[in-house]
Design an enzyme around this catalytic site. Structure first.
Site, PDB file in Angstrom:
ATOM      1  N   ARG A  27       0.821  -1.225   0.000  1.00  0.00           N
ATOM      2  CA  ARG A  27       0.000   0.000   0.000  1.00  0.00           C
ATOM      3  C   ARG A  27       0.855   1.277   0.000  1.00  0.00           C
ATOM      4  NH1 ARG A  27      -2.886  -3.728  -0.682  1.00  0.00           N
ATOM      5  NH2 ARG A  27      -4.750  -4.279   0.482  1.00  0.00           N
ATOM      6  N   SER A  60     -10.490   1.199   3.434  1.00  0.00           N
ATOM      7  CA  SER A  60      -9.762   0.873   4.674  1.00  0.00           C
ATOM      8  C   SER A  60      -9.131   2.145   5.228  1.00  0.00           C
ATOM      9  CB  SER A  60      -8.642  -0.120   4.391  1.00  0.00           C
ATOM     10  OG  SER A  60      -9.135  -1.225   3.720  1.00  0.00           O
ATOM     11  N   GLU A  92      -3.998   4.468   6.698  1.00  0.00           N
ATOM     12  CA  GLU A  92      -3.771   4.277   5.256  1.00  0.00           C
ATOM     13  C   GLU A  92      -4.246   5.503   4.477  1.00  0.00           C
ATOM     14  OE1 GLU A  92      -4.771   0.375   3.398  1.00  0.00           O
ATOM     15  OE2 GLU A  92      -5.901   1.577   1.960  1.00  0.00           O
TER      16      GLU A  92
HETATM   17  P1  NAP Z   1     -11.015  -9.605   5.102  1.00  0.00           P
HETATM   18  O1  NAP Z   1     -11.437 -10.694   4.191  1.00  0.00           O
HETATM   19  O2  NAP Z   1     -11.890  -9.204   6.240  1.00  0.00           O
HETATM   20  O3  NAP Z   1      -9.569  -9.972   5.676  1.00  0.00           O
HETATM   21  C1  NAP Z   1      -8.938  -9.108   6.622  1.00  0.00           C
HETATM   22  C2  NAP Z   1      -7.491  -8.901   6.220  1.00  0.00           C
HETATM   23  O4  NAP Z   1      -6.815 -10.133   6.270  1.00  0.00           O
HETATM   24  C3  NAP Z   1      -7.365  -8.371   4.819  1.00  0.00           C
HETATM   25  O5  NAP Z   1      -7.157  -6.997   4.874  1.00  0.00           O
HETATM   26  C4  NAP Z   1      -6.214  -9.150   4.196  1.00  0.00           C
HETATM   27  O6  NAP Z   1      -5.024  -8.408   4.045  1.00  0.00           O
HETATM   28  C5  NAP Z   1      -5.914 -10.253   5.196  1.00  0.00           C
HETATM   29  N1  NAP Z   1      -6.108 -11.538   4.525  1.00  0.00           N
HETATM   30  C6  NAP Z   1      -7.266 -12.220   4.367  1.00  0.00           C
HETATM   31  N2  NAP Z   1      -7.021 -13.402   3.733  1.00  0.00           N
HETATM   32  C7  NAP Z   1      -5.699 -13.429   3.481  1.00  0.00           C
HETATM   33  C8  NAP Z   1      -4.853 -14.367   2.829  1.00  0.00           C
HETATM   34  N3  NAP Z   1      -5.330 -15.506   2.326  1.00  0.00           N
HETATM   35  N4  NAP Z   1      -3.538 -14.078   2.731  1.00  0.00           N
HETATM   36  C9  NAP Z   1      -3.040 -12.935   3.218  1.00  0.00           C
HETATM   37  N5  NAP Z   1      -3.790 -12.006   3.844  1.00  0.00           N
HETATM   38  C10 NAP Z   1      -5.111 -12.240   3.974  1.00  0.00           C
HETATM   39  O7  NAP Z   1     -10.666  -8.302   4.260  1.00  0.00           O
HETATM   40  P2  NAP Z   1     -11.641  -7.190   3.620  1.00  0.00           P
HETATM   41  O8  NAP Z   1     -11.595  -5.978   4.441  1.00  0.00           O
HETATM   42  O9  NAP Z   1     -12.978  -7.787   3.279  1.00  0.00           O
HETATM   43  O10 NAP Z   1     -10.850  -6.903   2.292  1.00  0.00           O
HETATM   44  C11 NAP Z   1     -10.706  -7.871   1.287  1.00  0.00           C
HETATM   45  C12 NAP Z   1      -9.591  -7.432   0.348  1.00  0.00           C
HETATM   46  O11 NAP Z   1      -9.884  -6.177  -0.266  1.00  0.00           O
HETATM   47  C13 NAP Z   1      -8.275  -7.248   1.081  1.00  0.00           C
HETATM   48  O12 NAP Z   1      -7.234  -7.669   0.245  1.00  0.00           O
HETATM   49  C14 NAP Z   1      -8.227  -5.764   1.335  1.00  0.00           C
HETATM   50  O13 NAP Z   1      -6.909  -5.282   1.457  1.00  0.00           O
HETATM   51  C15 NAP Z   1      -8.909  -5.218   0.104  1.00  0.00           C
HETATM   52  N6  NAP Z   1      -9.531  -3.929   0.409  1.00  0.00           N
HETATM   53  C16 NAP Z   1      -8.740  -2.794   0.363  1.00  0.00           C
HETATM   54  C17 NAP Z   1      -9.327  -1.584   0.695  1.00  0.00           C
HETATM   55  C18 NAP Z   1      -8.509  -0.330   0.703  1.00  0.00           C
HETATM   56  O14 NAP Z   1      -9.097   0.746   0.843  1.00  0.00           O
HETATM   57  N7  NAP Z   1      -7.221  -0.396   0.629  1.00  0.00           N
HETATM   58  C19 NAP Z   1     -10.660  -1.493   1.043  1.00  0.00           C
HETATM   59  C20 NAP Z   1     -11.391  -2.651   1.094  1.00  0.00           C
HETATM   60  C21 NAP Z   1     -10.807  -3.868   0.773  1.00  0.00           C
HETATM   61  P3  NAP Z   1      -4.657  -7.503   2.781  1.00  0.00           P
HETATM   62  O15 NAP Z   1      -5.355  -6.206   3.017  1.00  0.00           O
HETATM   63  O16 NAP Z   1      -3.178  -7.394   2.881  1.00  0.00           O
HETATM   64  O17 NAP Z   1      -5.102  -8.176   1.539  1.00  0.00           O
END
Ligand code: NAP
Length: 337
Positions: free
Chosen positions: A163, A237, A333
């Site tokens: 990020r 996020s 972030e």
């Molecule tokens: P989630 O499924 O609730 O999971 C929580 C966190 O655990 C995620 O942020 C993800 O990290 C990590 N994670 C889950 N499974 C993983 C795996 N197999 N290997 C490594 N790390 C794992 O997450 P969520 O909030 O619904 O988001 C889903 C994805 O969309 C994530 O990748 C998240 O980063 C992305 N997202 C990004 C934003 C943003 O504004 N940057 C907003 C919403 C969602 P990571 O974040 O490192 O992937």
């Protein structure tokens, strides 16, 4: 191009926060950037924005705000395996993903429905469901706002990390990203490693899954838990997922056996910031019009008329409580202005 004074930024940030820019302009082509260079030199600060989807204004902006709306995309090279696609910085990211998916080109389908623009995507190396922008970005073209020179930066030059990139750190505010060159694949290797995607295709042979199906699955998962900024102000996020060494993880697991963690390398482990915040009791909490999203504690929301300060103060309280409960300092972030 027109430069206006004392302009409301409410429609230029997805939090929907009312703040004013001393000077404001919309850039529609690289000529506009050159026109703005003297203004940039004079202004005491300049803020570049795409769709304002990763920003929180806590006060008016005493400087120049420039919105990148340079549009266009073109295929530069195409053969039977891959496509090199140049896309201009003001294009909507989610529309770009839809376009590539419709062509059957793989590489960015896991990044479906992320709010923002193409020019803003490299700044924080956007990522979702195990895929990051840096995996498909070949190079980019940017204007050095100090000299007005147009330069090419390779993927390596951009210093991508989790990020982040040089555009968020060493060279913050220095370059305006004109266009990005992507490499996409006609016979892509899909990434279904994240739990919800794995589950969505558990019954299927991975070789038969299309990029369109992956994109649809990502959209459906996102819609089920993340608020649409068109309906509820937010910037995705709000915090980064913290990375801790094994010694810290060991202590946490002993105290909280259900803590989710993911291996980053041999020494470091990523924790889910959303889990830490939820366990600290913040999920769904609302204070006036500022709140923590009811389905995803990592997302702070504006129910209508929250001020940037109120959202910021809420974020600070969340940080304090996560620190006192888990001994972990969350990093923001979202860019705080
Ligand atoms: P989630 O499924 O609730 O999971 C929580 C966190 O655990 C995620 O942020 C993800 O990290 C990590 N994670 C889950 N499974 C993983 C795996 N197999 N290997 C490594 N790390 C794992 O997450 P969520 O909030 O619904 O988001 C889903 C994805 O969309 C994530 O990748 C998240 O980063 C992305 N997202 C990004 C934003 C943003 O504004 N940057 C907003 C919403 C969602 P990571 O974040 O490192 O992937």
């Amino acid at each position: 191009m027109q430069i206006t004074e004392n302009t409301s930024l409410k429609i230029y940030n997805t939090f929907g926060i009312e703040a004013r820019a001393k000077l404001f302009g919309i850039i529609e082509n690289s000529g506009d950037v050159q026109t703005c260079l003297p203004l940039i030199k004079e202004a005491n600060q300049t803020l570049l924005i795409g769709s304002g989807s990763n920003i929180l204004f806590t006060s008016d902006f005493d400087g120049l705000v420039l919105v990148n709306r340079i549009l266009g995309k073109k295929v530069v090279v195409e053969n039977e395996d891959e496509v090199l696609l140049r896309v201009y910085g003001g294009e909507n990211w989610s529309d770009l993903v839809d376009f590539t998916v419709e062509q059957g080109w793989g590489g960015i389908e896991n990044l479906s429905l992320i709010p923002g623009t193409v020019g803003a995507a490299p700044v924080q190396n956007i990522g979702a469901y195990g895929v990051e922008l840096k995996e498909s970005l070949v190079s980019l073209e940017a204007v050095d706002l100090n000299s007005g020179e147009v330069i090419q930066l390779t993927n390596e030059d951009c210093g991508f990390s989790y990020r982040s990139s040089i555009f968020k750190t060493t060279f913050k505010g220095r370059f305006l990203i004109l266009s990005v060159l992507f490499k996409l694949f006609k016979k892509p290797t899909l990434n279904l490693s994240y739990g919800p995607l794995k589950a969505a295709f558990a019954e299927r042979n991975e070789d038969e899954v299309s990029v369109k199906e992956v994109s649809e699955a990502v959209k459906s998962i996102r819609r089920s838990k993340l608020p649409d900024p068109e309906e509820l102000g937010n910037a995705g996020s709000f915090f980064k997922n913290p990375v801790v060494p094994f010694s810290k993880l060991e202590k946490l697991v002993a105290q909280f056996p259900d803590v989710p963690f993911y291996k980053v390398d041999d020494k470091n482990f990523k924790l889910a910031a959303g889990w830490l915040i939820e366990k600290s009791g913040w999920k769904g909490k609302r204070f006036g019009d500022a709140g923590v999203h009811e389905k995803q504690a990592l997302v702070l929301v504006n129910y209508g008329n929250a001020s940037g300060k109120e959202v910021y103060e809420l974020s600070e309280k969340i940080k304090e409580s996560v620190k006192s409960n888990f001994g972990i300092i969350l990093e923001t972030e979202v860019t705080i202005i």
